[in-house]
Design an enzyme around this catalytic site. Structure first.
Site, mmCIF file in Angstrom:
data_model
loop_
_atom_site.group_PDB
_atom_site.id
_atom_site.type_symbol
_atom_site.label_atom_id
_atom_site.label_comp_id
_atom_site.label_asym_id
_atom_site.label_seq_id
_atom_site.Cartn_x
_atom_site.Cartn_y
_atom_site.Cartn_z
ATOM 1 N N ASP A 53 0.834 -1.210 0.000
ATOM 2 C CA ASP A 53 0.000 0.000 0.000
ATOM 3 C C ASP A 53 0.868 1.260 0.000
ATOM 4 O O ASP A 53 0.366 2.376 -0.091
ATOM 5 C CB ASP A 53 -1.016 -0.012 1.155
ATOM 6 N N SER A 54 2.201 1.066 0.021
ATOM 7 C CA SER A 54 3.131 2.172 -0.213
ATOM 8 C C SER A 54 2.908 2.772 -1.599
ATOM 9 O O SER A 54 3.412 3.851 -1.894
ATOM 10 C CB SER A 54 4.580 1.693 -0.075
ATOM 11 N N ASP A 92 -1.086 -6.342 -0.457
ATOM 12 C CA ASP A 92 -1.419 -5.686 0.813
ATOM 13 C C ASP A 92 -2.919 -5.435 0.893
ATOM 14 O O ASP A 92 -3.512 -4.938 -0.070
ATOM 15 C CB ASP A 92 -0.737 -4.302 0.833
ATOM 16 N N LYS A 122 -1.245 -9.493 2.811
ATOM 17 C CA LYS A 122 -0.550 -9.001 4.000
ATOM 18 C C LYS A 122 -1.484 -8.094 4.784
ATOM 19 O O LYS A 122 -2.201 -7.280 4.189
ATOM 20 C CB LYS A 122 0.734 -8.250 3.625
ATOM 21 N N GLU A 124 -1.587 -5.649 8.557
ATOM 22 C CA GLU A 124 -0.806 -5.060 9.642
ATOM 23 C C GLU A 124 -1.467 -5.385 10.979
ATOM 24 O O GLU A 124 -2.686 -5.513 11.060
ATOM 25 C CB GLU A 124 -0.710 -3.537 9.455
ATOM 26 N N GLU A 191 8.996 -3.875 10.732
ATOM 27 C CA GLU A 191 9.484 -2.614 10.162
ATOM 28 C C GLU A 191 10.030 -1.685 11.236
ATOM 29 O O GLU A 191 9.374 -1.439 12.258
ATOM 30 C CB GLU A 191 8.321 -1.942 9.404
HETATM 31 O O1 KIV Z 1 3.457 -1.126 1.688
HETATM 32 C C1 KIV Z 1 4.625 -1.547 1.684
HETATM 33 O O2 KIV Z 1 5.403 -1.318 0.743
HETATM 34 C C2 KIV Z 1 5.058 -2.331 2.826
HETATM 35 C C3 KIV Z 1 6.511 -2.659 2.924
HETATM 36 C C4 KIV Z 1 7.256 -1.444 3.281
HETATM 37 C C5 KIV Z 1 6.773 -3.755 3.862
HETATM 38 O O3 KIV Z 1 4.282 -2.664 3.664
#
Ligand code: KIV
Length: 273
Positions: A53-54, A92, A122, A124, A191
């Site tokens: 989600d980055s 994510d 993924k 959190e 992280e």
């Molecule tokens: O969203 C992302 O890119 C991440 C990584 C930094 C682990 O969660």
């Protein structure tokens, strides 16, 4: 053309990642958000490609990851999936797509798998995410956890500083990792935590622990591709190693193109019909 022949290697699965941890073989992971980038990352032999989600920050130009939607993530994950043959593709789940209740979490994880074609998702959070993780795993959806600095909680953290520096938070992190493993997570990202804390977490669980800003004593590393390429330059966390200066190269190419168009150096007779 990459020097790495991805066709010569077996498709990466969650089981293979587990075996790599057992053998002490480090796992290389990167993010990608589109097909072109994903195919280059895959051809380089990177083991896991995370559609993070980055994307909100490095592609959409936003200040945090919290506003990215499930539809955005499904779109980018589908693009990435198309470019990958060997790496395990993880999508994510964005903020508030899995926190309301475990029914909604399961439904949205299922959309990632079915509509985008990713092989794992993924989420959190530790204990708070475990009920949803358990239900996903039970129906056959592999889940990667994410602890430490969890960017979806930035408004409650208030800062992107290193997490788990004090004993209480380090203990909670360790407990959350164990709970995620018990819930069935196949791997855990941690992280921006002190290297010694990350080392204890990696030793406490059998599933691979993938670090980002978590030092060398974990089972693998992940970076945001745009950061390590020097493509996203708004800020550079200390844990990012830059392997290229793609932003400079692109800027230079765009400037030279503009100059060539203005001077009519481009197109040449050979580039014309
Ligand atoms: O969203 C992302 O890119 C991440 C990584 C930094 C682990 O969660």
């Amino acid at each position: 053309m990459s020097s790495h022949s991805k066709r010569s290697e077996k498709k990466v699965t969650t089981q293979i990642l587990r075996e790599m941890k057992t053998r002490g073989e480090k796992i290389a992971c990167l993010t990608a958000y589109d097909c072109t980038m994903a195919s280059l990352v895959d051809a380089a032999g990177v083991d896991v490609i995370l559609v993070g989600d980055s994307v909100a920050m490095v592609v959409q130009g936003l200040d945090t990851t919290v506003t990215v939607t499930l539809d955005h993530m499904l779109y980018h994950a589908a693009l990435v999936r198309r470019g990958v043959e060997r790496a395990l593709v993880v999508g994510d789940l964005p903020f508030m797509s899995y926190q309301v209740n475990s029914d909604e979490a399961l439904r949205n994880a299922g959309r990632m798998i079915k509509e985008a074609g990713v092989e794992a998702i993924k989420v959190e959070g530790g204990e708070v995410a475990c009920e949803a993780v358990r239900r996903m795993v039970r129906v056959g959806i592999p889940v990667m956890g994410h602890l430490g600095l969890t960017p979806q909680s930035i408004h409650s953290f208030g800062t992107y500083k290193v997490r788990a520096r004090d004993q209480e938070e380090a203990d909670t992190l360790l407990r959350d990792a164990v709970l995620l493993e018990e819930a069935g997570a196949f791997a855990i990202v941690i992280e921006k935590v002190p290297a010694e804390v990350a080392k204890k977490v990696a030793a406490a669980v059998d599933v691979p622990v993938i670090g980002i800003g978590a030092g060398p004593h974990v089972d693998g590393q992940i970076l945001v591709s745009h950061d390590m390429l020097g493509l996203y330059t708004r800020f550079q966390p200390r844990f990012v190693r830059r392997y290229a200066n793609v932003a400079d190269d692109m800027q230079d190419a765009f400037s030279r193109y503009r100059a060539d168009v203005r001077s009519m150096e481009f197109p040449s007779p050979e580039e014309s019909y």
